[in-house]
Scaffold this motif. Structure first.
Motif, mmCIF file in Angstrom:
data_model
loop_
_atom_site.group_PDB
_atom_site.id
_atom_site.type_symbol
_atom_site.label_atom_id
_atom_site.label_comp_id
_atom_site.label_asym_id
_atom_site.label_seq_id
_atom_site.Cartn_x
_atom_site.Cartn_y
_atom_site.Cartn_z
ATOM 1 N N GLU A 12 5.355 34.427 13.397
ATOM 2 C CA GLU A 12 5.780 33.956 14.719
ATOM 3 C C GLU A 12 7.245 34.518 15.015
ATOM 4 N N PRO A 13 7.070 35.182 16.331
ATOM 5 C CA PRO A 13 8.555 35.777 16.588
ATOM 6 C C PRO A 13 9.483 34.881 17.140
ATOM 7 N N PHE A 14 10.744 35.101 17.188
ATOM 8 C CA PHE A 14 11.729 34.378 17.877
ATOM 9 C C PHE A 14 12.540 35.127 19.152
ATOM 10 N N VAL A 15 13.333 34.443 19.952
ATOM 11 C CA VAL A 15 14.030 35.192 20.880
ATOM 12 C C VAL A 15 15.494 34.437 21.095
ATOM 13 N N PRO A 16 16.387 35.004 21.816
ATOM 14 C CA PRO A 16 17.471 34.627 22.273
ATOM 15 C C PRO A 16 17.144 33.503 23.174
ATOM 16 N N PRO A 17 18.210 32.566 23.635
ATOM 17 C CA PRO A 17 17.931 31.595 24.983
ATOM 18 C C PRO A 17 17.502 32.167 26.154
ATOM 19 N N ASN A 18 16.195 31.675 26.564
ATOM 20 C CA ASN A 18 15.747 31.979 27.723
ATOM 21 C C ASN A 18 15.145 33.505 27.663
ATOM 22 N N GLY A 19 14.674 33.932 26.442
ATOM 23 C CA GLY A 19 14.353 35.397 26.162
ATOM 24 C C GLY A 19 12.938 35.443 26.263
ATOM 25 N N SER A 20 11.904 34.485 26.386
ATOM 26 C CA SER A 20 10.495 34.725 26.231
ATOM 27 C C SER A 20 10.074 35.677 27.186
ATOM 28 N N PRO A 21 9.145 36.639 26.739
ATOM 29 C CA PRO A 21 8.695 37.719 27.662
ATOM 30 C C PRO A 21 7.799 36.826 28.908
ATOM 31 N N PHE A 22 8.079 37.618 30.092
ATOM 32 C CA PHE A 22 7.137 36.812 31.061
ATOM 33 C C PHE A 22 5.610 36.804 30.774
ATOM 34 N N TYR A 23 5.207 37.788 30.142
ATOM 35 C CA TYR A 23 3.875 38.158 29.910
ATOM 36 C C TYR A 23 3.064 37.114 28.853
ATOM 37 N N VAL A 24 3.892 36.005 28.257
ATOM 38 C CA VAL A 24 3.363 35.040 27.607
ATOM 39 C C VAL A 24 3.335 33.778 28.444
ATOM 40 N N ARG A 25 3.933 33.694 29.570
ATOM 41 C CA ARG A 25 4.219 32.492 30.011
ATOM 42 C C ARG A 25 2.730 31.680 30.421
ATOM 43 N N PRO A 26 2.812 30.491 30.320
ATOM 44 C CA PRO A 26 3.793 29.473 30.180
ATOM 45 C C PRO A 26 4.275 29.265 28.713
ATOM 46 N N LYS A 63 6.517 29.322 25.543
ATOM 47 C CA LYS A 63 7.963 29.529 25.235
ATOM 48 C C LYS A 63 7.968 29.891 23.605
ATOM 49 N N LEU A 64 8.635 31.026 23.299
ATOM 50 C CA LEU A 64 8.796 31.378 22.013
ATOM 51 C C LEU A 64 10.080 30.497 21.416
ATOM 52 N N PRO A 65 10.153 30.444 20.162
ATOM 53 C CA PRO A 65 11.221 29.815 19.531
ATOM 54 C C PRO A 65 12.452 30.397 19.905
ATOM 55 N N GLU A 66 13.530 29.705 20.510
ATOM 56 C CA GLU A 66 14.705 30.435 20.939
ATOM 57 C C GLU A 66 15.977 30.024 20.090
ATOM 58 N N ILE A 67 16.551 31.106 19.620
ATOM 59 C CA ILE A 67 17.443 30.920 18.416
ATOM 60 C C ILE A 67 19.015 31.285 19.207
ATOM 61 N N SER A 68 19.729 30.319 18.925
ATOM 62 C CA SER A 68 21.143 30.502 19.627
ATOM 63 C C SER A 68 22.278 30.768 18.711
ATOM 64 N N THR A 69 22.170 30.421 17.288
ATOM 65 C CA THR A 69 23.390 30.551 16.568
ATOM 66 C C THR A 69 22.788 31.408 15.268
ATOM 67 N N PRO A 70 23.701 32.046 14.417
ATOM 68 C CA PRO A 70 23.341 32.451 13.208
ATOM 69 C C PRO A 70 22.733 31.493 12.235
ATOM 70 N N GLU A 71 23.189 30.457 12.109
ATOM 71 C CA GLU A 71 22.699 29.481 11.266
ATOM 72 C C GLU A 71 21.205 29.164 11.592
ATOM 73 N N ASP A 72 21.021 29.013 12.644
ATOM 74 C CA ASP A 72 19.410 28.851 13.130
ATOM 75 C C ASP A 72 18.300 29.819 12.721
ATOM 76 N N ALA A 73 19.102 31.216 12.970
ATOM 77 C CA ALA A 73 18.370 32.175 12.757
ATOM 78 C C ALA A 73 18.072 32.627 11.168
ATOM 79 N N VAL A 74 19.126 32.257 10.209
ATOM 80 C CA VAL A 74 19.012 32.186 8.895
ATOM 81 C C VAL A 74 17.589 31.399 8.863
ATOM 82 N N ALA A 75 17.815 29.915 9.379
ATOM 83 C CA ALA A 75 16.874 29.022 8.832
ATOM 84 C C ALA A 75 15.353 29.460 9.252
ATOM 85 N N TYR A 76 15.408 29.965 10.414
ATOM 86 C CA TYR A 76 13.978 30.458 11.113
ATOM 87 C C TYR A 76 13.386 31.440 10.174
ATOM 88 N N VAL A 77 14.186 32.399 9.740
ATOM 89 C CA VAL A 77 13.742 33.465 9.070
ATOM 90 C C VAL A 77 13.168 32.929 7.732
#
Length: 209
Positions: free
Chosen positions: A151-165, A167-181
């Motif tokens: 399952e992919p993730f995106v920056p804040p407010n970065g979900s592609p328009f074509y998957v609306r409504p 919202k993909l998981p939004e990652i805003s910090t390096p720590e959150d990115a490491v945990a999600y990966v």
């Protein structure tokens, strides 16, 4: 040559399902892109797996083994499809759909075209995709080897328009990115997908795998 290739692929896949021990004899065999073809080649399959490849002088066909006559045809190593998605409704409930139905769908989409590996580059239901992958790996369902970016993730407010409504998981910090990966890899992902330049308007595009 395209007709010959498809004819041999169709013959091979249909016969392999019916009998796991067989030999393809007499075809021109391309074992890999970087090596010369084997003229009048022999390919031995036992228990559904290739155990020997060579010319007719090197590889002897065991007695009583079913033989496919490949004269005039060409046999290639299996193709990879490196950008697929199993997100359409026909793949839902992959853990409980009849094996014959899943086999037929995989045949129509991939194996009938010579694809032996498929890389799913994004799913919104990794549990369901793992169920499909596990049933193929166990041999219950006939199909290509399946790899996934989870399952992919995106920056804040970065979900592609074509998957609306959605919202993909939004990652805003390096720590959150490491945990999600780590979470995705622990769940069985073979790669990680980041929409780092997500299409958020109708005329924008871009992603990163």
């Amino acid at each position: 040559m395209k007709t010959y290739l498809l004819a041999l692929f169709s013959c091979f896949f249909l016969t392999a399902r019916a009998q796991s021990d067989l030999a393809v004899v007499g075809a021109r065999v391309y074992p890999s892109p970087g090596t010369p073809p084997i003229e009048h080649g022999v390919v031995l399959i036992k228990n559904g797996k290739i155990v020997a490849v060579g010319d007719q002088q090197q590889v002897k066909v065991p007695a009583n083994l079913r033989v496919i006559d490949g004269k005039g045809l060409v046999l290639l190593a299996g193709f990879w499809n490196s950008h697929v998605h199993f997100m359409s409704p026909v793949w839902e409930h992959a853990d409980s759909l009849p094996a014959a139905q899943l086999t037929a769908q995989l045949t129509e989409m991939l194996t009938s075209h010579g694809f032996t590996h498929a890389f799913d580059l994004a799913t919104l239901n990794f549990r369901n995709l793992r169920a499909l992958r596990d049933r193929v790996r166990s041999g219950e369902v006939d199909g290509p080897a399946i790899l996934s970016a989870g399952e992919p993730f995106v920056p804040p407010n970065g979900s592609p328009f074509y998957v609306r409504p959605i919202k993909l998981p939004e990652i805003s910090t390096p720590e959150d990115a490491v945990a999600y990966v780590k979470k995705q890899l622990d769940a069985g992902a073979d790669a990680i997908k980041i929409w780092s330049a997500s299409p958020i308007g109708d005329n924008n595009s871009g992603d990163a795998d």
